[in-house]
Design an enzyme around this catalytic site. Structure first.
Site, PDB file in Angstrom:
ATOM      1  N   ILE A   1      -2.631   5.167 -13.648  1.00 43.39           N
ATOM      2  CA  ILE A   1      -1.516   6.046 -14.024  1.00 43.39           C
ATOM      3  C   ILE A   1      -0.213   5.686 -13.318  1.00 43.39           C
ATOM      4  CG2 ILE A   1      -2.932   8.018 -14.717  1.00 43.39           C
ATOM      5  CD1 ILE A   1      -2.397   9.239 -11.924  1.00 43.39           C
ATOM      6  N   GLY A   2      -0.275   5.341 -12.029  1.00 41.44           N
ATOM      7  CA  GLY A   2       0.939   5.138 -11.238  1.00 41.44           C
ATOM      8  C   GLY A   2       1.609   3.804 -11.514  1.00 41.44           C
ATOM      9  N   ARG A   3       1.109   2.758 -10.892  1.00 38.08           N
ATOM     10  CA  ARG A   3       1.670   1.423 -11.107  1.00 38.08           C
ATOM     11  C   ARG A   3       1.555   1.020 -12.572  1.00 38.08           C
ATOM     12  NH1 ARG A   3      -0.922  -1.638  -5.796  1.00 38.08           N
ATOM     13  NH2 ARG A   3      -0.651   0.131  -4.382  1.00 38.08           N
TER      14      ARG A   3
ATOM     15  N   CYS B   1      -4.377  -0.205 -12.605  1.00 38.21           N
ATOM     16  CA  CYS B   1      -4.206  -0.277 -11.154  1.00 38.21           C
ATOM     17  C   CYS B   1      -5.512   0.274 -10.598  1.00 38.21           C
ATOM     18  CB  CYS B   1      -2.960   0.479 -10.701  1.00 38.21           C
ATOM     19  SG  CYS B   1      -2.655   2.048 -11.531  1.00 38.21           S
ATOM     20  N   SER B   2      -5.467   1.320  -9.788  1.00 45.47           N
ATOM     21  CA  SER B   2      -6.710   1.936  -9.332  1.00 45.47           C
ATOM     22  C   SER B   2      -7.040   3.145 -10.204  1.00 45.47           C
ATOM     23  CB  SER B   2      -6.598   2.352  -7.860  1.00 45.47           C
ATOM     24  OG  SER B   2      -7.832   2.834  -7.382  1.00 45.47           O
ATOM     25  N   ALA B   3      -6.106   4.103 -10.273  1.00 44.66           N
ATOM     26  CA  ALA B   3      -6.314   5.279 -11.122  1.00 44.66           C
ATOM     27  C   ALA B   3      -5.878   5.035 -12.560  1.00 44.66           C
ATOM     28  CB  ALA B   3      -5.556   6.474 -10.546  1.00 44.66           C
TER      29      ALA B   3
ATOM     30  N   GLN C   1       3.212   8.118 -11.243  1.00 42.36           N
ATOM     31  CA  GLN C   1       2.497   9.107 -10.436  1.00 42.36           C
ATOM     32  C   GLN C   1       3.386   9.947  -9.536  1.00 42.36           C
ATOM     33  OE1 GLN C   1      -0.767   7.092  -8.705  1.00 42.36           O
ATOM     34  NE2 GLN C   1      -1.674   8.882  -7.770  1.00 42.36           N
TER      35      GLN C   1
ATOM     36  N   ASP D   1       0.834  -1.199   0.000  1.00 45.70           N
ATOM     37  CA  ASP D   1       0.000   0.000   0.000  1.00 45.70           C
ATOM     38  C   ASP D   1       0.872   1.254   0.000  1.00 45.70           C
ATOM     39  OD1 ASP D   1      -1.833  -1.953   0.485  1.00 45.70           O
ATOM     40  OD2 ASP D   1      -2.193  -1.417   2.572  1.00 45.70           O
TER      41      ASP D   1
END
Length: 322
Positions: free
Chosen positions: A252-254, A248-250, A292, A216
């Protein structure tokens, strides 16, 4: 309503250092030189400083469709929106043509290879059918998931797939889960789905690869596990020109970390130099805010350097056993 997310502050001016983005001349050892630059940048902190000066969202690209009243609630986060120019447009979805997803295509220099991706948010319950409609229409055969359903007590992604032996029936398609396996370290989950197009009764198999060990609000402890997962993705996608769905969730990051890592591995394999900031720039011209934050960027740069050193070790070992 859509979920809350920390606001992203734009830098006070849009500045990309020209000298850093342009490539030096390409001698035979350009890959080696790029890795020396990468190591120096990691050691000095200059690598992160340059990353933080790069725009998060392209200043000339709009995201107007995402903010239309009929589409606002289809976004998981209010400030993560797809560019209009590269957004995936649904053709036969009952809910309309909008989904929070972008095409991200990464050309591998020095080769005729282009790795095609669809970078998207983790589906909401209300957008899960749109997600599968996209997979159906875009002829996708592989979905890479880089989050768990819930992290730190917060919903990160709706469980958009059925349990093994069960099926999910939607208006235009049916999804059956025929296999689910977790690796020995319980870091990855691999699933096989059968996607049936109800309109013409055609079927195809979809591979689903989920990375469940990413901590997390952080990055993996070492590159080794992440590199192993990325190599597995490369094995499954090999020779398949259809886009790989990555979320991932958004989205963009992972998601950005995975795309950069696979791009870098392909460049290393081809003996081409790797300039991570150029790769981030190319991604952000197709989906805003890819990679991100600085910790993700540092981690993926360390992973790229580790992968390069491993290829050197492997080559030396191969020579010893000739």
């Amino acid at each position: 309503m859509y979920a809350e997310m920390d606001e992203y502050e734009e830098p006070p001016y849009q500045y990309v250092p020209v000298g850093d983005m342009q490539r030096p001349p390409s001698p035979e050892n350009a890959l080696e030189q790029s890795m020396l630059l990468l190591a120096d940048g990691l050691a000095s902190g200059a690598l992160i400083a340059r990353y933080e000066m790069l725009y998060r969202k392209h200043p000339e690209l709009t995201c107007d469709v995402s903010s239309e009243a009929k589409n606002v609630n289809k976004n998981r986060y209010r400030d993560i929106s797809p560019y209009d120019t590269t957004r995936v447009i649904l053709k036969n979805a009952a809910s309309g043509d909008y989904i929070n997803a972008n095409y991200v295509n990464m050309k591998i220099n020095g080769t005729d290879i282009t790795n095609n991706y669809i970078a998207t948010q983790g589906p909401l319950q209300s957008t899960s059918e749109d997600f599968w409609q996209m997979v159906l229409e875009e002829n996708c055969n592989l979905i890479v998931m880089l989050t768990t359903i819930v992290e730190r007590g917060r919903a990160k992604c709706h469980k958009y797939w059925p349990n093994p032996g069960e099926c999910l029936t939607m208006e235009n398609m049916i999804v059956n889960c025929i296999r689910e396996e977790t690796d020995a370290a319980e870091s990855f989950v691999f699933r096989d789905f059968i996607l049936t197009d109800v309109q013409n009764n055609s079927e195809r198999q979809i591979k689903h690869m989920q990375y469940v060990a990413w901590p997390d609000h952080g990055v993996p402890d070492s590159p080794a596990q992440f590199l192993s997962f990325t190599e597995k993705v490369r094995e499954v996608r090999k020779g398949d020109p259809s886009p790989v769905v990555v979320h991932c969730s958004a989205g963009i990051g992972r998601t950005g970390v995975l795309v950069l890592m696979e791009t870098a591995l392909c460049l290393i394999e081809s003996g081409e130099p790797v300039y991570p900031l150029e790769i981030v720039k190319t991604m952000r011209e197709q989906r805003a805010m890819m990679i991100q934050n600085a910790s993700q960027y540092r981690f993926v740069c360390e992973s790229v350097h580790s992968a390069y050193l491993q290829t050197i070790d492997d080559a030396q070992e191969a020579k010893l056993f000739r």
